[in-house]
Design an enzyme around this catalytic site. Structure first.
Site, mmCIF file in Angstrom:
data_model
loop_
_atom_site.group_PDB
_atom_site.id
_atom_site.type_symbol
_atom_site.label_atom_id
_atom_site.label_comp_id
_atom_site.label_asym_id
_atom_site.label_seq_id
_atom_site.Cartn_x
_atom_site.Cartn_y
_atom_site.Cartn_z
ATOM 1 N N SER A 147 -10.668 -54.261 -0.566
ATOM 2 C CA SER A 147 -10.787 -55.335 0.430
ATOM 3 C C SER A 147 -11.291 -56.656 -0.144
ATOM 4 O O SER A 147 -11.274 -57.663 0.564
ATOM 5 C CB SER A 147 -11.701 -54.899 1.566
ATOM 6 O OG SER A 147 -10.928 -54.164 2.489
ATOM 7 N N LYS A 150 -8.959 -59.509 0.251
ATOM 8 C CA LYS A 150 -8.684 -60.187 1.529
ATOM 9 C C LYS A 150 -8.996 -61.688 1.531
ATOM 10 O O LYS A 150 -8.184 -62.478 2.036
ATOM 11 C CB LYS A 150 -9.379 -59.440 2.677
ATOM 12 C CG LYS A 150 -8.672 -58.100 2.933
ATOM 13 C CD LYS A 150 -9.376 -57.193 3.905
ATOM 14 C CE LYS A 150 -8.496 -55.965 4.174
ATOM 15 N NZ LYS A 150 -9.149 -54.712 4.247
ATOM 16 N N TYR A 276 0.384 -55.435 1.374
ATOM 17 C CA TYR A 276 -1.043 -55.179 1.592
ATOM 18 C C TYR A 276 -1.553 -54.099 0.620
ATOM 19 O O TYR A 276 -2.609 -54.262 -0.005
ATOM 20 C CB TYR A 276 -1.273 -54.772 3.051
ATOM 21 C CG TYR A 276 -2.677 -54.294 3.307
ATOM 22 C CD1 TYR A 276 -3.734 -55.204 3.386
ATOM 23 C CD2 TYR A 276 -2.963 -52.935 3.424
ATOM 24 C CE1 TYR A 276 -5.033 -54.759 3.595
ATOM 25 C CE2 TYR A 276 -4.253 -52.485 3.636
ATOM 26 C CZ TYR A 276 -5.293 -53.401 3.714
ATOM 27 O OH TYR A 276 -6.572 -52.979 3.909
ATOM 28 N N TYR A 328 -17.927 -55.638 6.439
ATOM 29 C CA TYR A 328 -17.653 -54.578 7.424
ATOM 30 C C TYR A 328 -18.622 -54.716 8.606
ATOM 31 O O TYR A 328 -18.964 -55.833 8.991
ATOM 32 C CB TYR A 328 -17.749 -53.179 6.770
ATOM 33 C CG TYR A 328 -16.816 -53.002 5.592
ATOM 34 C CD1 TYR A 328 -15.444 -53.151 5.741
ATOM 35 C CD2 TYR A 328 -17.296 -52.702 4.341
ATOM 36 C CE1 TYR A 328 -14.582 -52.982 4.665
ATOM 37 C CE2 TYR A 328 -16.441 -52.534 3.258
ATOM 38 C CZ TYR A 328 -15.089 -52.678 3.429
ATOM 39 O OH TYR A 328 -14.237 -52.526 2.372
ATOM 40 N N VAL A 346 -13.994 -50.985 -0.652
ATOM 41 C CA VAL A 346 -14.388 -49.569 -0.726
ATOM 42 C C VAL A 346 -14.442 -49.009 -2.148
ATOM 43 O O VAL A 346 -14.906 -47.890 -2.348
ATOM 44 C CB VAL A 346 -13.480 -48.635 0.113
ATOM 45 C CG1 VAL A 346 -13.777 -48.718 1.573
ATOM 46 C CG2 VAL A 346 -12.027 -48.858 -0.182
HETATM 47 N N1 GLU Z 1 -7.161 -49.719 1.051
HETATM 48 C C1 GLU Z 1 -8.142 -49.678 2.074
HETATM 49 C C2 GLU Z 1 -7.519 -49.563 3.449
HETATM 50 O O1 GLU Z 1 -6.660 -50.339 3.786
HETATM 51 C C3 GLU Z 1 -8.966 -50.922 2.017
HETATM 52 C C4 GLU Z 1 -10.296 -50.492 2.184
HETATM 53 C C5 GLU Z 1 -11.332 -51.533 1.961
HETATM 54 O O2 GLU Z 1 -11.680 -51.861 0.821
HETATM 55 O O3 GLU Z 1 -11.848 -51.958 2.997
HETATM 56 O O4 GLU Z 1 -7.865 -48.711 4.221
#
Ligand code: GLU
Length: 504
Positions: A147, A150, A276, A328, A346
């Site tokens: 993430s 992002k 993505y 988060y 994550v």
């Molecule tokens: N590949 C993870 C997902 O899309 C991203 C998780 C993350 O780092 O928040 O669920």
């Protein structure tokens, strides 16, 4: 300026020979400033310095300086984002050692690649907006960004479509739900670009009509490398394949958005999802990720190349959303306690951006129940307990005892000659050099006739006394009580200083 610089760094080998600057002294000044030898901005300068004689005359010194005058002058006068960089790194290393003891949390286990990472891995890297760098622990190990991709995908969407257009399709509000919750806002848009639905949307907005999937991925990798000052940025295919295989929730999110007509016309849902997964699978080191963070801290301009990768307004948008939505379900608490824009992934990575100062990358794979790196959050908390980095720390004023590494230590407290005397009393030769380089006369006395030599001698600061003698200050100078520096050293019983000042 180069005269003053020469004066600040020179040494006299005897009265018969002209003063020289030891090449070693220059190398040390760079090392202490955090400007590393692989810094591409100075590759010509370092190559010339390597070939230069061990001791440089004034004209040799001047021609060396001409290779890269601005940055070299900045380094030698300590006009960098964090002037006392060694002290700063010392604190970072202490925090690192303390946080390393924390073995709380568990590895992400939704894909095998994350489950089999060595849980002990721990790395911290920092890069300032002037390109001063420091790396600790496993800073050369690659991990997938997950993430942490992002914010970059969001910046790329803004670059491609502009703020107004992007925010027709994605909100700017924390969702209050988990990062992959099957939910949209009241306008049937993803809540923000820092959660899965928003990132899938930003990917879909990114040059989708003008580039095919492979050209788009090349473009994204190129942008990542530009943010990282051309450090290597890789791609983990196994992670990508696993992400794709275990992506029921992300598929559900994309279908939900399609059902709600959230996508702009012409978006291919599978293509947006593929993109993505690819972004989550980009791999990087903390060493390189700290440069990406520093590019954001520097308004989109990469400190190591000077390249403007993103528009400053877009970076401002991105940092605002990292502040409110980057961690988060801990985002509000993090904004409250730490108060620095951050994005977590994550894989155990956290990208932390102190605007106008520095970018940090922290990687430690064990996660808390909200999906943030346990050591990463611990490190961030200790960072703001030590330094005034919280966005609202400026409201505390003088009551706040924590360190502000941005300050020029003595100059902000006092000025000119007083600052020089103060630095001498502290034995801070680096700061004394910087002030001489800025034109402060080392012989000047304060109101009481006290010179830097008096103060260094009284305090027994041997290195400072040596430096002043190298500058040929007047050792016979009397203060208003009629004392020389040697008198002061004798009164305080500083034998080393007495011996130095008694030599003829
Ligand atoms: N590949 C993870 C997902 O899309 C991203 C998780 C993350 O780092 O928040 O669920």
């Amino acid at each position: 300026m180069s005269r003053n610089l020469f004066r600040a760094y020179c040494r006299k080998n005897g009265d018969a020979t002209p003063p020289v600057v030891p090449a070693q002294t220059l190398l040390l000044a760079f090392e202490e400033s955090g400007i590393l030898h692989d810094d591409k901005r100075l590759s010509k300068f370092f190559a010339a310095l390597k070939k230069a004689p061990a001791e440089l005359t004034e004209s040799q010194f001047e021609s060396l300086l001409e290779i890269s005058p601005t940055l070299v002058e900045q380094v030698l006068t300590k006009q960098l984002a964090i002037p006392q960089f060694q002290d700063f790194c010392g604190h970072i290393a202490d925090i690192f050692a303390e946080v390393e003891e924390n073995r709380g949390g568990t590895l992400a286990n939704y894909i095998p690649q994350l489950e089999k990472v060595d849980p002990e891995k721990f790395a911290v890297s920092v890069c300032t907006v002037d390109g001063q760098r420091f790396n600790l622990g496993d800073a050369e190990d690659y991990f997938c960004v997950q993430s942490c991709s992002k914010p970059i995908t969001y910046c790329l969407a803004l670059e491609a479509r502009g703020e107004e257009e992007v925010h027709k399709y994605v909100g700017a509000e924390p969702s209050g739900k988990t990062f992959n919750e099957l939910t949209l806002n009241s306008k049937s848009q993803p809540h923000n670009p820092m959660i899965n639905a928003g990132a899938i949307m930003c990917g879909a907005l990114l040059k989708s009509e003008s580039l095919d999937a492979s050209a788009r991925f090349d473009y994204v990798m190129k942008q990542w490398r530009e943010c990282a000052g051309q450090e290597k940025v890789g791609f983990d295919n196994a992670v990508y394949l696993s992400e794709r295989q275990t992506a029921d929730r992300n598929f559900a999110l994309a279908y939900f958005m399609r059902e709600k007509k959230a996508f702009p016309p012409g978006v291919d849902l599978l293509d947006a999802l593929e993109f993505y997964f690819q972004c989550c699978s980009i791999e990087i080191t903390t060493r390189a990720m700290s440069i990406v963070a520093a590019t954001l801290a520097n308004g989109g301009n990469c400190p190591l190349t000077g390249q403007q990768v993103f528009k400053p307004n877009h970076v401002k948008n991105c940092l605002s959303l990292m502040s409110s939505c980057g961690m988060y379900d801990f985002s509000g608490e993090f904004a409250f306690r730490v108060g620095i824009p951050a994005k977590s992934g994550v894989s155990g990575a956290i990208m932390l951006v102190v605007p106008n100062v520095a970018g940090f990358a922290i990687w430690s794979p064990r996660l808390d129940e909200l999906g943030n790196s346990v050591r990463g959050v611990h490190f961030c908390r200790r960072l703001v307990e030590t330094f005034k980095f919280h966005t609202f720390d400026s409201t505390l004023g003088l009551l706040d005892q924590r360190i502000d590494p941005r300050r020029n230590l003595y100059e902000s407290r006092l000025s000119g000659v007083v600052a020089f005397c103060f630095a001498a009393a502290e034995g801070d030769v680096g700061e004394m050099r910087r002030l001489v380089a800025k034109g402060v006369s080392p012989d000047q006395a304060d109101y009481d006739g006290r010179t830097a030599l008096h103060l260094a001698a009284s305090e027994g600061k041997l290195e400072a006394v040596k430096y002043l003698l190298d500058l040929h200050v007047n050792r016979a100078s009397l203060d208003r009580w009629g004392n020389t520096a040697l008198d002061d050293a004798r009164r305080q019983g500083h034998q080393g200083v007495i011996a130095l000042l008694s030599e003829s």
